[in-house]
Write a protein that holds these residues in place. Structure first.
Motif, PDB file in Angstrom:
ATOM      1  N   SER A   9      28.882  34.657  38.001  1.00  0.00           N
ATOM      2  CA  SER A   9      28.481  34.456  39.390  1.00  0.00           C
ATOM      3  C   SER A   9      26.964  34.355  39.460  1.00  0.00           C
ATOM      4  CB  SER A   9      28.965  35.631  40.240  1.00  0.00           C
ATOM      5  OG  SER A   9      28.227  36.796  39.907  1.00  0.00           O
ATOM      6  N   SER A  10      26.478  33.988  40.627  1.00  0.00           N
ATOM      7  CA  SER A  10      25.020  33.896  40.809  1.00  0.00           C
ATOM      8  C   SER A  10      24.361  35.252  40.588  1.00  0.00           C
ATOM      9  CB  SER A  10      24.695  33.386  42.204  1.00  0.00           C
ATOM     10  OG  SER A  10      25.065  32.047  42.314  1.00  0.00           O
ATOM     11  N   ASP A  11      25.011  36.309  41.063  1.00  0.00           N
ATOM     12  CA  ASP A  11      24.444  37.654  40.894  1.00  0.00           C
ATOM     13  C   ASP A  11      24.369  38.029  39.414  1.00  0.00           C
ATOM     14  OD1 ASP A  11      24.132  37.978  43.633  1.00  0.00           O
ATOM     15  OD2 ASP A  11      26.068  38.990  43.869  1.00  0.00           O
ATOM     16  N   GLU A  12      25.436  37.740  38.661  1.00  0.00           N
ATOM     17  CA  GLU A  12      25.440  38.033  37.229  1.00  0.00           C
ATOM     18  C   GLU A  12      24.400  37.185  36.495  1.00  0.00           C
ATOM     19  OE1 GLU A  12      30.115  39.238  36.511  1.00  0.00           O
ATOM     20  OE2 GLU A  12      29.561  37.131  36.626  1.00  0.00           O
ATOM     21  N   PHE A  13      24.251  35.928  36.918  1.00  0.00           N
ATOM     22  CA  PHE A  13      23.269  35.060  36.282  1.00  0.00           C
ATOM     23  C   PHE A  13      21.855  35.532  36.614  1.00  0.00           C
ATOM     24  CE2 PHE A  13      21.081  31.007  35.365  1.00  0.00           C
ATOM     25  CZ  PHE A  13      21.571  30.802  34.094  1.00  0.00           C
ATOM     26  N   ASP A  14      21.660  36.046  37.809  1.00  0.00           N
ATOM     27  CA  ASP A  14      20.363  36.612  38.199  1.00  0.00           C
ATOM     28  C   ASP A  14      20.016  37.781  37.283  1.00  0.00           C
ATOM     29  OD1 ASP A  14      18.017  37.221  39.553  1.00  0.00           O
ATOM     30  OD2 ASP A  14      19.016  38.011  41.322  1.00  0.00           O
ATOM     31  N   VAL A  15      20.989  38.648  37.018  1.00  0.00           N
ATOM     32  CA  VAL A  15      20.780  39.779  36.111  1.00  0.00           C
ATOM     33  C   VAL A  15      20.456  39.269  34.709  1.00  0.00           C
ATOM     34  CG1 VAL A  15      21.928  41.735  34.974  1.00  0.00           C
ATOM     35  CG2 VAL A  15      22.199  41.386  37.445  1.00  0.00           C
ATOM     36  N   LEU A  16      21.184  38.262  34.269  1.00  0.00           N
ATOM     37  CA  LEU A  16      20.948  37.678  32.948  1.00  0.00           C
ATOM     38  C   LEU A  16      19.517  37.142  32.835  1.00  0.00           C
ATOM     39  CD1 LEU A  16      22.267  36.632  30.211  1.00  0.00           C
ATOM     40  CD2 LEU A  16      22.541  34.476  31.438  1.00  0.00           C
ATOM     41  N   LEU A  17      19.070  36.409  33.847  1.00  0.00           N
ATOM     42  CA  LEU A  17      17.707  35.863  33.819  1.00  0.00           C
ATOM     43  C   LEU A  17      16.659  36.974  33.867  1.00  0.00           C
ATOM     44  CD1 LEU A  17      18.002  32.736  36.143  1.00  0.00           C
ATOM     45  CD2 LEU A  17      17.951  32.810  33.646  1.00  0.00           C
ATOM     46  N   THR A  18      16.942  38.023  34.619  1.00  0.00           N
ATOM     47  CA  THR A  18      16.020  39.159  34.681  1.00  0.00           C
ATOM     48  C   THR A  18      15.914  39.824  33.320  1.00  0.00           C
ATOM     49  OG1 THR A  18      16.540  39.505  37.017  1.00  0.00           O
ATOM     50  CG2 THR A  18      15.549  41.357  35.829  1.00  0.00           C
ATOM     51  N   GLU A  19      17.052  40.005  32.654  1.00  0.00           N
ATOM     52  CA  GLU A  19      17.053  40.627  31.324  1.00  0.00           C
ATOM     53  C   GLU A  19      16.291  39.775  30.309  1.00  0.00           C
ATOM     54  OE1 GLU A  19      21.187  41.114  30.388  1.00  0.00           O
ATOM     55  OE2 GLU A  19      21.404  42.865  31.680  1.00  0.00           O
ATOM     56  N   LYS A  20      16.456  38.469  30.386  1.00  0.00           N
ATOM     57  CA  LYS A  20      15.809  37.579  29.421  1.00  0.00           C
ATOM     58  C   LYS A  20      14.316  37.430  29.689  1.00  0.00           C
ATOM     59  CE  LYS A  20      19.880  35.261  27.880  1.00  0.00           C
ATOM     60  NZ  LYS A  20      20.014  35.959  26.630  1.00  0.00           N
ATOM     61  N   ALA A  21      13.902  37.614  30.926  1.00  0.00           N
ATOM     62  CA  ALA A  21      12.482  37.573  31.310  1.00  0.00           C
ATOM     63  C   ALA A  21      11.758  36.350  30.742  1.00  0.00           C
ATOM     64  CB  ALA A  21      11.785  38.866  30.887  1.00  0.00           C
ATOM     65  N   PHE A  22      12.334  35.183  30.995  1.00  0.00           N
ATOM     66  CA  PHE A  22      11.706  33.950  30.538  1.00  0.00           C
ATOM     67  C   PHE A  22      10.353  33.767  31.206  1.00  0.00           C
ATOM     68  CE2 PHE A  22      16.270  32.346  30.223  1.00  0.00           C
ATOM     69  CZ  PHE A  22      16.328  32.456  28.846  1.00  0.00           C
ATOM     70  N   PRO A  23       9.374  33.236  30.470  1.00  0.00           N
ATOM     71  CA  PRO A  23       8.123  32.858  31.135  1.00  0.00           C
ATOM     72  C   PRO A  23       8.413  31.703  32.097  1.00  0.00           C
ATOM     73  CG  PRO A  23       8.079  32.221  28.816  1.00  0.00           C
ATOM     74  CD  PRO A  23       9.348  32.975  29.042  1.00  0.00           C
ATOM     75  N   ALA A  24       7.547  31.516  33.052  1.00  0.00           N
ATOM     76  CA  ALA A  24       7.757  30.500  34.088  1.00  0.00           C
ATOM     77  C   ALA A  24       8.008  29.117  33.499  1.00  0.00           C
ATOM     78  CB  ALA A  24       6.568  30.473  35.036  1.00  0.00           C
ATOM     79  N   GLU A  25       7.278  28.764  32.459  1.00  0.00           N
ATOM     80  CA  GLU A  25       7.419  27.442  31.854  1.00  0.00           C
ATOM     81  C   GLU A  25       8.816  27.232  31.272  1.00  0.00           C
ATOM     82  OE1 GLU A  25       3.146  28.835  31.453  1.00  0.00           O
ATOM     83  OE2 GLU A  25       5.111  29.694  31.023  1.00  0.00           O
ATOM     84  N   LYS A  26       9.345  28.265  30.659  1.00  0.00           N
ATOM     85  CA  LYS A  26      10.673  28.149  30.056  1.00  0.00           C
ATOM     86  C   LYS A  26      11.748  28.133  31.141  1.00  0.00           C
ATOM     87  CE  LYS A  26      13.339  29.691  26.125  1.00  0.00           C
ATOM     88  NZ  LYS A  26      13.340  30.498  24.914  1.00  0.00           N
ATOM     89  N   LEU A  27      11.548  28.897  32.185  1.00  0.00           N
ATOM     90  CA  LEU A  27      12.477  28.899  33.316  1.00  0.00           C
ATOM     91  C   LEU A  27      12.478  27.528  33.995  1.00  0.00           C
ATOM     92  CD1 LEU A  27      14.419  30.824  34.717  1.00  0.00           C
ATOM     93  CD2 LEU A  27      12.546  31.501  36.215  1.00  0.00           C
ATOM     94  N   GLU A  28      11.317  26.933  34.108  1.00  0.00           N
ATOM     95  CA  GLU A  28      11.202  25.579  34.655  1.00  0.00           C
ATOM     96  C   GLU A  28      11.969  24.590  33.785  1.00  0.00           C
ATOM     97  OE1 GLU A  28      10.127  22.215  36.744  1.00  0.00           O
ATOM     98  OE2 GLU A  28       9.705  24.265  37.378  1.00  0.00           O
ATOM     99  N   MET A  29      11.853  24.726  32.477  1.00  0.00           N
ATOM    100  CA  MET A  29      12.571  23.835  31.564  1.00  0.00           C
ATOM    101  C   MET A  29      14.082  24.054  31.674  1.00  0.00           C
ATOM    102  SD  MET A  29      12.394  21.337  29.488  1.00  0.00           S
ATOM    103  CE  MET A  29      10.638  21.171  29.283  1.00  0.00           C
ATOM    104  N   LEU A  30      14.509  25.296  31.849  1.00  0.00           N
ATOM    105  CA  LEU A  30      15.931  25.579  32.043  1.00  0.00           C
ATOM    106  C   LEU A  30      16.440  24.859  33.291  1.00  0.00           C
ATOM    107  CD1 LEU A  30      18.500  27.092  31.154  1.00  0.00           C
ATOM    108  CD2 LEU A  30      17.685  29.047  32.523  1.00  0.00           C
ATOM    109  N   SER A  31      15.638  24.866  34.348  1.00  0.00           N
ATOM    110  CA  SER A  31      16.048  24.165  35.566  1.00  0.00           C
ATOM    111  C   SER A  31      16.194  22.669  35.294  1.00  0.00           C
ATOM    112  CB  SER A  31      15.063  24.423  36.715  1.00  0.00           C
ATOM    113  OG  SER A  31      13.880  23.661  36.584  1.00  0.00           O
TER     114      SER A  31
END
Length: 132
Positions: free
Chosen positions: A56-78
């Motif tokens: 779910s979105s909530d679980e994915f939010d937790v996953l992203l928080t745990e991974k703590a991607f830098p902004a650039e990598k999060l942008e690339m994921l998008s």
């Protein structure tokens, strides 16, 4: 400075993989493109297919928080997710990508204070899809 150089190199590598995925899609090699996406998400982002499609979105939010991607990598994921998102087709796969894209754009804006015209336009399209 070394950290910034490592992130830049990683982002360049991810951009090449994304370009390869897009090229495969244009050639009609959709299964190959999906395989490369899944492989890259697992190897480069640590995201399994189960986490991609069934959380779910909530679980994915937790996953992203745990991974703590830098902004650039999060942008690339998008960008990886957006390459798979087809707003003209309503199905569970697109629903999943849309929800996760919306979450990523929100995190980029609120946590990393990153807003750009491309993401704003994409966020608008994703929101229209989710609200239809």
């Amino acid at each position: 400075m070394l950290r910034r150089d490592l992130i830049t190199a990683e982002i360049q590598k991810l951009a090449q993989v994304l370009a390869r995925i897009m090229g495969l899609k244009l050639e009609g090699k959709l299964a190959e493109a999906d395989d490369l996406l899944i492989e890259s998400l697992a190897n480069d982002f640590g995201i399994t297919p189960e986490e991609l499609y069934s959380t779910s979105s909530d679980e994915f939010d937790v996953l992203l928080t745990e991974k703590a991607f830098p902004a650039e990598k999060l942008e690339m994921l998008s960008q990886f997710f957006y390459s798979q998102f087809d707003r003209s087709v309503i199905n569970p796969r697109n629903d999943s990508f849309a929800e996760k894209l919306s979450l990523i754009y929100r995190i980029l804006e609120t946590k990393h204070h990153i807003v750009n015209m491309t993401n704003l336009d994409r966020q608008k399209l994703v929101d229209q899809y989710l609200n239809s």
